[in-house]
Motif scaffolding. Structure first.
Motif: not given
Lengths: 226, 402
Positions: A89, A93, A95-96, A106, A110, A154, B308-309, B312-313
């Motif tokens: 993106f 994007h 995750l902070p 991640l 999943y 990622r 937003q998280e 993203i997920r």
């Protein structure tokens, strides 16, 4: 690899139906590096969402590696995104609140990959994009170019057939942007299919083929010989 | 993704917002802690009341008193006020009766040297300490031989001993009762606030029944203590003896079983304690409910904040189910940790009360377990709506959300 036939997309804005895509036909072969260009409001983001299986066409057919995506349930779309598509993106994007390596883990999480293997693969991917020494950093401690490298790692996590990049250099300075383009080119040379959505001509020029979209229709194509 | 990964992910997410997670937990924690503490105190109070009553009537002993003493008031003409030799003989004739003793109560001036005090006198058999729940703290109780031999011996209550002898050792000393010197063999403290000792105060002198009858020939025997044989059915035995005594007296209500009275008072008190515990527990339950609403509120805020998280997920391949579970596990983890901490803190409150007041406060483990499971369930129930909201987000809009 990607086949769109007569794809229309209509949104409902209030009471007014708003048609964003007007009959798009598109074919992208395995291993191609394609850029999609167009002004804002041209429908290129909607096209990307459909190609990325985040959305389905209102009318028309979309096949990804022979699978008819239009007919899939939300759950099947999620599996498809997880295994077949790697997103990159504009705003990274990531995750902070979790480290770079956990971000890369991640998609593997999943996909149901076990803890140890997940960690090993994520570290390997970070090494491939030159971020091995930043694995334990939080995204806030990384520069824009570094964040995009982590995001690319990622995107590669589940070894997807397609890398889908939406303005990947939009938030970067010119030099870092160029590095990211080189990284994408390297991935292309390694045999991966790459689709980049952009309005930056220098980014578009890195691709083998550029598709121009205006007002929800493909207007022309440009093929480069290298 | 297995359950452990889910919980681990929830913990990571809770850790990133420590203060908020803690404050959310606090509502549940206080609710559970107060429920546990209330149950502990209620249980302890009940146990204390029942224990006092059970010990008021020694095991296997039937305490029979004339009616006048059961229900205080002016005696009717011809009413039986005392227990005489024939009554004792009737009780002793029942099979299943091991021994029949009797007790006398009264007050008298007790003196030693130049100090004197008006004390209650309790005279009875050698097991008087069991019947009236005395604990001998020095010396010993008078013996059966003392009772049979009409010996001039006495046991003083601690407060009476202090009044007459100060800090000196009273054992072996003499006290004067009605002009007769009695030798002190022991000092005792009462372990209960029984109905009788409430009326009579804590300055008491205990002596053999026979000695007392020698000293105060006009005192009447006010209680019969029938010792049942081991294995006898105490309740039916008590009923049969009371019936026989009433027939003998020609009055259907002349005598009553005062141990039965004590146990019915006990049952009533136990019922009252249970009701009180339930009422206060329900109030604490409301606190828990309020805590649950707090959890729901925070989870809703969290879903909005993390839109937003979530986007993203979803783009990375998380299914709706996974997103739903993520938020459910998160809220259940908050309330489960809060509940666990509440159980621990509630137990400590109970322990503190046990140490400071001596009430035997205790938490039955099913109550602790149910409180814990209930708080986890609150997390699931209150997390359901926010989690569902998160799972139904449109990924494209969620990704664009700033």
């Amino acid at each position: 690899m990607i086949e769109l036939h007569g794809v229309y997309k209509t949104y409902r804005v209030g009471d007014e139906p708003l048609t964003v895509l007007h009959g798009v036909d598109l074919r992208i072969e395995e291993g191609e590096f394609v850029s999609i260009m167009g002004p804002s409001g041209s429908g290129k983001s909607t096209l990307m969402h459909i190609i990325g299986c985040l959305d389905t066409p209102s009318v028309g057919e979309y096949r990804l590696r022979g699978t008819l995506v239009s007919n899939l349930s939300a759950r099947e779309l999620a599996v498809l995104r997880n295994r077949m598509i790697g997103f990159v993106f504009q705003n990274f994007h990531l995750l902070p609140r979790i480290t770079a390596v956990r971000n890369v883990e991640l998609p593997l999480l999943y996909a149901g990959v076990g803890r140890a293997e997940r960690r090993a693969r994520a570290l390997d991917l970070l090494a491939r994009v030159g971020m091995a020494d930043r694995a334990q950093h939080l995204p806030t401690a990384l520069s824009g170019g570094q964040k995009q490298r982590v995001a690319i790692a990622r995107a590669l996590a589940n070894d997807p057939a397609l890398i889908l990049a939406d303005e990947p250099t939009g938030a970067l300075d010119q030099r870092t942007g160029l590095e990211i383009i080189h990284l994408l080119r390297d991935l292309h040379h390694a045999g991966r299919t790459i689709v980049v959505i952009t309005h930056d001509p220098t980014v578009a020029a890195a691709a083998d083929r550029t598709i121009y979209i205006v007002d929800g229709q493909i207007r022309r194509e440009e093929v480069r010989r290298r | 993704m297995n359950a452990w990964e889910m919980i681990n992910m929830a913990l990571i997410s809770l850790r990133t917002n420590k203060l908020r997670s803690f404050l959310t937990m606090l509502g549940i924690l206080i609710g559970v802690a107060s429920i546990i503490a209330i149950v502990a105190i209620g249980n302890g109070g009940k146990a204390a009341v029942l224990g006092a009553i059970a010990s008021g009537s020694a095991q296997n002993t039937i305490q029979i008193v004339p009616r006048e003493l059961v229900a205080p008031g002016l005696p009717q003409p011809g009413q039986v006020l005392a227990i005489d030799e024939s009554d004792l003989a009737i009780a002793a004739s029942f099979s299943g009766v091991q021994q029949v003793n009797y007790t006398l109560y009264g007050t008298a001036v007790v003196s030693s040297g130049n100090r004197s005090d008006n004390a209650s006198i309790e005279a009875g058999p050698a097991n008087l300490n069991e019947l009236t729940r005395l604990r001998i703290i020095s010396g010993h109780m008078f013996s059966q031989a003392d009772v049979i031999g009409h010996r001039d011996v006495a046991v003083l209550s601690q407060s009476l001993a202090n009044k007459l002898f100060g800090s000196g050792n009273p054992i072996g000393g003499l006290v004067n009762v009605s002009g007769v010197p009695l030798q002190i063999v022991g000092v005792a403290v009462s372990q209960e606030t029984s109905l009788f000792s409430l009326f009579m105060g804590s300055d008491a002198l205990y002596m053999p029944a026979t000695t007392c009858q020698d000293l105060f020939p006009n005192w009447s025997v006010s209680e019969m203590d029938v010792q049942a044989a081991p294995g006898a059915n105490v309740q039916s035995l008590a009923q049969r003896i009371v019936t026989a005594l009433n027939i003998h007296a020609g009055d259907a209500t002349a005598f009553a079983d005062s141990s039965g009275l004590a146990s019915s008072v006990g049952a009533l008190l136990s019922k009252v304690t249970t009701i009180l515990t339930l009422v206060i527990g329900a109030i604490a339950g409301i606190a828990l409910l309020v805590g649950g609403v707090g959890v729901m509120n925070i989870m809703l805020v969290s879903v909005t904040e993390r839109t937003q998280e979530i986007g993203i997920r979803i783009s990375l391949g998380a299914t709706r189910t996974v997103i739903l579970l993520q938020f459910l596990v998160e809220s259940a983890t908050i309330t489960a940790i809060g509940g666990l901490a509440g159980v621990v803190i509630g137990c400590f409150i109970g322990l503190g009360i046990r140490i400071t007041t001596g009430i035997p406060a205790s938490v039955p483990w099913p109550v602790a377990l149910i409180s814990f499971l209930f708080s986890a369930a609150i997390g699931v129930i209150c997390g359901l709506y926010p989690a569902n909201k998160a799972a139904r987000l449109n990924p494209i809009e969620a990704l664009r959300y700033e």
